[in-house]
Design an enzyme around this catalytic site. Structure first.
Site, short mmCIF file in Angstrom:
data_model
loop_
_atom_site.label_atom_id
_atom_site.label_comp_id
_atom_site.label_asym_id
_atom_site.label_seq_id
_atom_site.Cartn_x
_atom_site.Cartn_y
_atom_site.Cartn_z
N GLU A 191 -11.05 -3.43 12.20
CA GLU A 191 -10.58 -2.13 11.73
C GLU A 191 -11.41 -1.76 10.51
OE1 GLU A 191 -6.34 -1.85 11.16
OE2 GLU A 191 -5.95 -3.20 12.83
N SER A 218 -4.39 -1.53 8.35
CA SER A 218 -3.20 -0.68 8.23
C SER A 218 -2.08 -1.29 7.40
CB SER A 218 -2.66 -0.35 9.63
OG SER A 218 -2.30 -1.54 10.32
N LYS A 235 -2.73 10.31 12.95
CA LYS A 235 -2.53 9.97 11.54
C LYS A 235 -2.99 11.15 10.67
CE LYS A 235 -2.38 5.09 12.55
NZ LYS A 235 -2.19 5.28 14.01
#
Length: 373
Positions: A166, A170, A228
């Site tokens: 990523e 997150s 998002k």
């Protein structure tokens, strides 16, 4: 299993304090991924209303390989690919579906998926379904990752490696060393798969993300979530044209899924336009999470210069009680517990969005300080 078996498992979760329940968000937003505060945007609403009035359908009516493909889907893919500098893009119904499709479809038998240990559950699910072998690398540890690749080659492997990360994690809010990872991918003739879910719209020129500058390379694939900062739903896999065509022909999650609503593509295109025309939003968000860092770091929060600020408590019960207390005071922040995060690292995941201002962040910080004491 029978209903009784399911009930017993739920009771066990409840005894361990891990039973999940759905709750409606209330109070000031310190929990969502609506980073640019676009979910209630008048511009997105107007774009959707105009599309409805012009005859764009609410539903797609089928998979995209049947009658579900719509001009709005293709316009979004073309515009988004141009925006990030990718050769092409392919729309999926969610980031989970996109990650699953990429990792279960593209790596082949004899290949190796080498993934950061903290990648999202959707990547883990894709890896579980993949034909390739898989190994984990310690979080953001380039030496360990390189050692794993060399060991795999020394064992006689002839396939292609797939490095999965990523760009912005997150639950921890830290960034991957993408330039170094790209160099490793080049040296080892590997693909680099980057989940840009939490960076798109927030970082890079006009919100192009942390992978800006890597797009357009034959060995780089990015997954760009729309749900998002862009305030819609779905995700785009950005890659070469041949990768896009392979996913269309072999990606079961794409082939056998009803296409997203064309109206979602309309809204996403409007959000993309806002990224390019209203860069002040991005600047304000950066100022806001820098301010939040100054408020929250003295309380023990782990700050990495991003909009995601974790406060690791450790004990699950204490973390849940702390979140409940803050919610009662009007601050919507959520407790994140195993198995979402490793055992012993239960935390408050504090998300900074344009739905709050500096005064409200200060009030939240004061309430948190009192609750911790």
């Amino acid at each position: 299993m029978s209903n009784t078996d399911y009930h017993e498992q739920l009771e066990e979760l409840d005894r361990r304090g891990r039973l999940r329940r759905l709750t409606v968000g209330q109070g000031l937003d310190f929990a969502s991924n609506d980073y640019l505060a676009l979910t209630r945007s008048s511009e997105l609403r107007a774009a959707v209303v105009e599309a409805l009035m012009s005859g764009v359908p609410i539903g797609s009516g089928g998979s995209r390989l049947l009658r579900g493909n719509h001009a709005q889907h293709e316009l979004l893919e073309q515009e988004f690919a141009r925006f990030v500098g990718s050769q092409s893009a392919l729309l999926f119904s969610s980031g989970f579906a996109a990650n699953c499709a990429v990792l279960s479809t593209l790596p082949q038998r004899g290949d190796l998926i080498l993934y950061d240990e903290l990648v999202h559950a959707s990547s883990h699910e894709g890896i579980r379904l993949a034909r390739a072998g898989a190994r984990s690398a310690r979080h953001n540890d380039l030496t360990h990752l390189s050692d794993q690749l060399r060991q795999w080659r020394n064992e006689g492997a002839l396939g292609r490696p797939w490095i999965v990360v990523e760009s912005l994690y997150s639950m921890d809010g830290d960034r991957a060393p993408l330039a170094e990872l790209a160099a490793i991918a080049d040296r080892h003739e590997a693909f680099l798969v980057i989940d840009e879910a939490h960076a798109t719209g927030v970082f890079g020129r006009q919100g192009r993300g942390l992978a800006e500058g890597l797009e357009g390379r034959d060995n780089v694939i990015t997954v760009r979530t729309l749900g998002k900062a862009l305030a819609c739903e779905g995700a785009l896999v950005c890659a070469s044209a041949v990768i896009r065509d392979f996913l269309i022909n072999r990606g079961r999650g794409f082939i056998f899924s009803t296409a997203p609503s064309p109206l979602i593509s309309v809204a996403a295109r409007a959000a993309l336009g806002i990224l390019q025309s209203d860069q002040e939003r991005q600047a304000r968000l950066h100022q806001l999470f820098a301010f939040a860092q100054r408020c929250l770091e003295p309380l023990g929060a782990r700050c990495h210069g991003t909009q995601i600020i974790p406060l690791v408590i450790g004990d699950e019960g204490r973390t849940l009680a702390l979140a409940t207390r803050l919610q009662e005071l009007g601050f919507d922040v959520r407790a994140i517990r195993p198995p979402t995060v490793p055992d012993g690292t239960s935390r408050l995941r504090i998300a900074i969005t344009l739905n709050v201002d500096q005064t409200q962040i200060s009030e939240f910080s004061d309430a948190l300080r009192n609750a911790l004491s």
